[in-house]
Write an enzyme that holds these catalytic residues in place. Structure first.
Site, mmCIF file in Angstrom:
data_model
loop_
_atom_site.group_PDB
_atom_site.id
_atom_site.type_symbol
_atom_site.label_atom_id
_atom_site.label_comp_id
_atom_site.label_asym_id
_atom_site.label_seq_id
_atom_site.Cartn_x
_atom_site.Cartn_y
_atom_site.Cartn_z
ATOM 1 N N HIS A 20 8.244 -3.158 -4.361
ATOM 2 C CA HIS A 20 9.619 -2.881 -3.940
ATOM 3 C C HIS A 20 9.714 -1.526 -3.248
ATOM 4 O O HIS A 20 8.834 -0.683 -3.387
ATOM 5 C CB HIS A 20 10.622 -2.942 -5.104
ATOM 6 C CG HIS A 20 10.357 -1.972 -6.222
ATOM 7 N ND1 HIS A 20 9.623 -2.289 -7.336
ATOM 8 C CD2 HIS A 20 10.741 -0.679 -6.391
ATOM 9 C CE1 HIS A 20 9.572 -1.248 -8.139
ATOM 10 N NE2 HIS A 20 10.243 -0.249 -7.596
ATOM 11 N N HIS A 59 11.566 5.887 -3.573
ATOM 12 C CA HIS A 59 10.132 5.655 -3.788
ATOM 13 C C HIS A 59 9.723 4.283 -3.274
ATOM 14 O O HIS A 59 10.570 3.436 -3.000
ATOM 15 C CB HIS A 59 9.743 5.823 -5.264
ATOM 16 C CG HIS A 59 10.334 4.833 -6.222
ATOM 17 N ND1 HIS A 59 11.514 5.052 -6.900
ATOM 18 C CD2 HIS A 59 9.912 3.609 -6.628
ATOM 19 C CE1 HIS A 59 11.774 4.021 -7.681
ATOM 20 N NE2 HIS A 59 10.828 3.120 -7.532
ATOM 21 N N GLU A 74 5.238 4.721 -6.843
ATOM 22 C CA GLU A 74 5.179 4.079 -8.149
ATOM 23 C C GLU A 74 4.073 3.039 -8.112
ATOM 24 O O GLU A 74 3.942 2.309 -7.126
ATOM 25 C CB GLU A 74 6.527 3.403 -8.433
ATOM 26 C CG GLU A 74 6.586 2.655 -9.766
ATOM 27 C CD GLU A 74 7.946 1.980 -10.021
ATOM 28 O OE1 GLU A 74 8.701 1.750 -9.061
ATOM 29 O OE2 GLU A 74 8.227 1.691 -11.192
HETATM 30 CO CO CO Z 1 10.684 1.383 -8.777
#
Ligand code: CO
Length: 134
Positions: free
Chosen positions: A7, A79, A130
């Site tokens: 994502h 992020h 991440e």
């Molecule tokens: Co995230």
């Protein structure tokens, strides 16, 4: 080592307005808001055919994204999340190459119920990364 883009997370000042924008103007499949008290955020997931967008809004007094929204009042990309098969092996490999893992260095359970780690943006061209074990 990294796999799919899981994502892209976007911090937003108004979660309802952002969700409506993706649903109505872009015609995306938009989920219901989920509170993530352990992470200090409320999240809305948007499912795209090849990845997801994660809309983030601060939850509680010490939200880790409050400062980001102060600096970026209209919101912004917060992020990107890449999938890995083995998060411990990925972490150890990154540490050997000099990249810094944020926090204790131990994976936490992320918004999808899977182990995640964050890598220092200064080590990744100004992008908070991440990693999520899938
Ligand atoms: Co995230």
């Amino acid at each position: 080592m990294i796999g799919r883009l899981n994502h892209v997370a976007i911090a937003v000042p108004d979660l309802d307005a952002a969700a409506a924008l993706y649903r109505d103007a872009l015609g995306a499949e938009v989920g219901a808001p989920q509170d993530e008290p352990d992470h200090g955020v409320t999240v809305v997931f948007i499912n795209l055919p090849n990845t997801k967008i994660e809309l983030l809004h601060p939850l509680g007094a010490d939200s880790p994204i409050a400062g980001f929204l102060e600096k970026n009042p209209s919101g912004g990309i917060h992020h990107v999340c890449y999938e890995v098969e083995d998060i411990i092996a990925a972490r150890d490999n990154l540490a050997r190459s000099g990249a810094r893992v944020l926090g204790s260095g131990e994976p936490k359970i992320g918004a999808h119920g899977k182990p995640v780690l964050f890598l220092h943006p200064k080590d990744f061209n100004g992008t908070l990364v991440e990693l999520e074990q899938v």
